[in-house]
Design a protein around this motif. Structure first.
Motif, PDB file in Angstrom:
ATOM      1  N   ILE A 192       0.851  -1.200   0.000  1.00  0.00           N
ATOM      2  CA  ILE A 192       0.000   0.000   0.000  1.00  0.00           C
ATOM      3  C   ILE A 192       0.880   1.241   0.000  1.00  0.00           C
ATOM      4  N   GLY A 193       1.914   1.209   0.827  1.00  0.00           N
ATOM      5  CA  GLY A 193       2.849   2.325   0.869  1.00  0.00           C
ATOM      6  C   GLY A 193       3.595   2.499  -0.440  1.00  0.00           C
ATOM      7  N   TRP A 194       4.001   1.382  -1.063  1.00  0.00           N
ATOM      8  CA  TRP A 194       4.721   1.471  -2.339  1.00  0.00           C
ATOM      9  C   TRP A 194       3.853   2.148  -3.392  1.00  0.00           C
ATOM     10  N   ILE A 195       2.592   1.745  -3.457  1.00  0.00           N
ATOM     11  CA  ILE A 195       1.693   2.335  -4.449  1.00  0.00           C
ATOM     12  C   ILE A 195       1.526   3.830  -4.185  1.00  0.00           C
ATOM     13  N   TYR A 196       1.387   4.205  -2.916  1.00  0.00           N
ATOM     14  CA  TYR A 196       1.234   5.626  -2.581  1.00  0.00           C
ATOM     15  C   TYR A 196       2.467   6.412  -3.018  1.00  0.00           C
ATOM     16  N   VAL A 197       3.652   5.893  -2.684  1.00  0.00           N
ATOM     17  CA  VAL A 197       4.881   6.602  -3.023  1.00  0.00           C
ATOM     18  C   VAL A 197       5.071   6.654  -4.534  1.00  0.00           C
ATOM     19  N   ARG A 198       4.729   5.597  -5.195  1.00  0.00           N
ATOM     20  CA  ARG A 198       4.849   5.575  -6.658  1.00  0.00           C
ATOM     21  C   ARG A 198       4.004   6.673  -7.285  1.00  0.00           C
ATOM     22  N   ARG A 199       2.883   6.961  -6.696  1.00  0.00           N
ATOM     23  CA  ARG A 199       1.976   7.967  -7.259  1.00  0.00           C
ATOM     24  C   ARG A 199       2.312   9.385  -6.815  1.00  0.00           C
ATOM     25  N   THR A 200       3.069   9.545  -5.751  1.00  0.00           N
ATOM     26  CA  THR A 200       3.263  10.889  -5.193  1.00  0.00           C
ATOM     27  C   THR A 200       4.705  11.383  -5.180  1.00  0.00           C
ATOM     28  N   LEU A 201       5.677  10.472  -5.057  1.00  0.00           N
ATOM     29  CA  LEU A 201       7.061  10.903  -4.901  1.00  0.00           C
ATOM     30  C   LEU A 201       7.975  10.480  -6.043  1.00  0.00           C
ATOM     31  N   ALA A 202       7.432   9.784  -7.031  1.00  0.00           N
ATOM     32  CA  ALA A 202       8.263   9.367  -8.161  1.00  0.00           C
ATOM     33  C   ALA A 202       8.752  10.595  -8.932  1.00  0.00           C
ATOM     34  N   GLY A 203      10.041  10.624  -9.216  1.00  0.00           N
ATOM     35  CA  GLY A 203      10.588  11.687 -10.030  1.00  0.00           C
ATOM     36  C   GLY A 203      10.965  12.954  -9.303  1.00  0.00           C
ATOM     37  N   VAL A 204      10.903  12.977  -7.979  1.00  0.00           N
ATOM     38  CA  VAL A 204      11.316  14.172  -7.251  1.00  0.00           C
ATOM     39  C   VAL A 204      12.819  14.350  -7.375  1.00  0.00           C
ATOM     40  N   GLU A 205      13.288  15.573  -7.133  1.00  0.00           N
ATOM     41  CA  GLU A 205      14.683  15.896  -7.444  1.00  0.00           C
ATOM     42  C   GLU A 205      15.674  15.554  -6.356  1.00  0.00           C
ATOM     43  N   TYR A 206      15.209  15.089  -5.207  1.00  0.00           N
ATOM     44  CA  TYR A 206      16.122  14.817  -4.100  1.00  0.00           C
ATOM     45  C   TYR A 206      16.721  13.419  -4.214  1.00  0.00           C
ATOM     46  N   SER A 207      17.879  13.238  -3.567  1.00  0.00           N
ATOM     47  CA  SER A 207      18.560  11.953  -3.623  1.00  0.00           C
ATOM     48  C   SER A 207      17.802  10.910  -2.810  1.00  0.00           C
ATOM     49  N   HIS A 208      18.081   9.654  -3.101  1.00  0.00           N
ATOM     50  CA  HIS A 208      17.420   8.556  -2.396  1.00  0.00           C
ATOM     51  C   HIS A 208      17.735   8.580  -0.910  1.00  0.00           C
ATOM     52  N   ILE A 209      18.985   8.853  -0.583  1.00  0.00           N
ATOM     53  CA  ILE A 209      19.373   8.852   0.824  1.00  0.00           C
ATOM     54  C   ILE A 209      18.725  10.007   1.575  1.00  0.00           C
ATOM     55  N   SER A 210      18.529  11.156   0.898  1.00  0.00           N
ATOM     56  CA  SER A 210      17.870  12.291   1.536  1.00  0.00           C
ATOM     57  C   SER A 210      16.405  11.984   1.836  1.00  0.00           C
ATOM     58  N   LEU A 211      15.717  11.388   0.865  1.00  0.00           N
ATOM     59  CA  LEU A 211      14.305  11.076   1.049  1.00  0.00           C
ATOM     60  C   LEU A 211      14.109   9.983   2.094  1.00  0.00           C
ATOM     61  N   THR A 212      14.956   8.968   2.059  1.00  0.00           N
ATOM     62  CA  THR A 212      14.826   7.890   3.035  1.00  0.00           C
ATOM     63  C   THR A 212      15.171   8.369   4.435  1.00  0.00           C
ATOM     64  N   GLY A 213      16.222   9.188   4.547  1.00  0.00           N
ATOM     65  CA  GLY A 213      16.565   9.748   5.849  1.00  0.00           C
ATOM     66  C   GLY A 213      15.436  10.588   6.408  1.00  0.00           C
ATOM     67  N   ALA A 214      14.813  11.394   5.548  1.00  0.00           N
ATOM     68  CA  ALA A 214      13.689  12.222   5.979  1.00  0.00           C
ATOM     69  C   ALA A 214      12.495  11.361   6.376  1.00  0.00           C
ATOM     70  N   GLN A 215      12.249  10.304   5.613  1.00  0.00           N
ATOM     71  CA  GLN A 215      11.130   9.408   5.922  1.00  0.00           C
ATOM     72  C   GLN A 215      11.313   8.742   7.280  1.00  0.00           C
ATOM     73  N   LEU A 216      12.529   8.255   7.554  1.00  0.00           N
ATOM     74  CA  LEU A 216      12.796   7.632   8.848  1.00  0.00           C
ATOM     75  C   LEU A 216      12.697   8.647   9.977  1.00  0.00           C
TER      76      LEU A 216
END
Length: 319
Positions: A192-216
């Motif tokens: 459910i979370g994957w589908i949400y993120v796929r629809r809302t955060l795909a293609g954003v300009e921030y790095s993967h580590i920045s987004l994951t760090g912020a999410q945690l």
């Protein structure tokens, strides 16, 4: 755990926590990828054992909060080393808050509560059903991801494996329904979370580590509030459970992300995703050998069926 979440961080959102800018080339690590693959499998496979040990001394919410806090500290250190910045924008942080709940706060808490009443071996096998839930949800939510006969067969086979693990022909005797349901709901929360993120955060300009760090970070704040409201922080220190929680967060959530990030970047998501099929095997072995959990014949047989079904649901058209 959230191994599927992390496996696709670097690529598309079939199974991912975040997606962002393309992966930049980096120097090849000194440690061979096969060794890192094995280490990652062990870390995530032993995570269910660590949850069980952690709940021996602390409440499930306290275990989850400690896990997220330690994982966030590891990602924060990595961000400092890589000079990565946190994302900006209210909209982005709002989406990250939802992702943090669905991919971290909720499933981590559900697994911790589930293991109060079910063995860690069963929790690990329930976690392996995430690809099955993902396939089922994709039929409804992702119109571009149309099923094939092979994938539908995999879905049916996987859930047959779940029924085998639970001993459906015996009326589920000996199984704690509430704990098992929590573990399965935790596994459902990931896609459910994957589908949400796929629809809302795909293609954003921030790095993967920045987004994951912020999410945690957001998930840690969420659990801090929940833990304070429902029982508060620990009033005493229990050494072994505390070490288990620290290892669960630092290794199973923090270091594991960095290992998986490197594996996907080096060998690609298809090979890196194979770690999925080792985790329930290791979780079962750890629960039996270390914790002395009992194992009925239906558990390993059902687990094999679940993994076979999960593998079939990942077969793409023309593959």
């Amino acid at each position: 755990m959230c191994y599927e979440v992390m496996c696709w961080i670097v690529v598309g959102m079939t199974t991912a926590t975040v997606t962002a800018a393309p992966v930049q080339a980096s120097p090849r690590p000194a440690l061979d990828w096969r060794l890192r693959f094995g280490v990652l499998s062990l870390i995530w496979g032993f995570s269910f054992l660590l949850i069980k040990v952690g709940t021996d001394g602390y409440t499930p919410f306290q275990v989850t909060f400690g896990r997220l806090l330690c994982g966030t500290l590891v990602l924060a250190a990595a961000m400092v080393v890589k000079r990565a910045r946190l994302p900006r924008g209210v909209r982005t942080w709002g989406h990250l808050a939802v992702a943090a709940f669905l991919l971290n706060a909720l499933p981590f808490s559900l697994f911790a509560y589930a293991e109060l009443t079910i063995p860690s071996t069963l929790a690990g096998i329930c976690n392996a059903t995430s690809p099955l839930w993902g396939m089922l949800l994709s039929l409804v939510a992702l119109s571009e991801d149309r099923p094939t006969r092979v994938r539908v067969a995999g879905l049916g086979l996987g859930f047959l494996g779940v029924l085998t693990v639970l001993g459906a022909w015996q009326g589920f005797s000996g199984m704690d329904f509430t704990g098992t349901a929590m573990a399965l709901l935790a596994s459902l929360s990931y896609p459910i979370g994957w589908i949400y993120v796929r629809r809302t955060l795909a293609g954003v300009e921030y790095s993967h580590i920045s987004l994951t760090g912020a999410q945690l970070l957001v998930a840690t704040v969420q659990l801090a509030v929940v833990t304070w409201l429902f029982g508060g922080m620990p009033t005493h220190v229990v050494a072994l459970p505390l070490l288990a929680v620290a290892a669960l967060g630092a290794l199973g959530t923090g270091v594991a992300f960095l290992l998986q990030y490197g594996l996907v970047a080096e060998v690609g998501p298809t090979t890196a995703q194979m770690v999925t099929y080792f985790i329930p095997v290791i979780a079962t072995g750890a629960g039996v050998m270390v914790l002395g959990e009992s194992l009925r014949w239906s558990t390993p047989v059902g687990a094999v069926i679940v993994l076979a079904g999960a593998a079939l649901t990942q077969v793409r058209r023309g593959a």
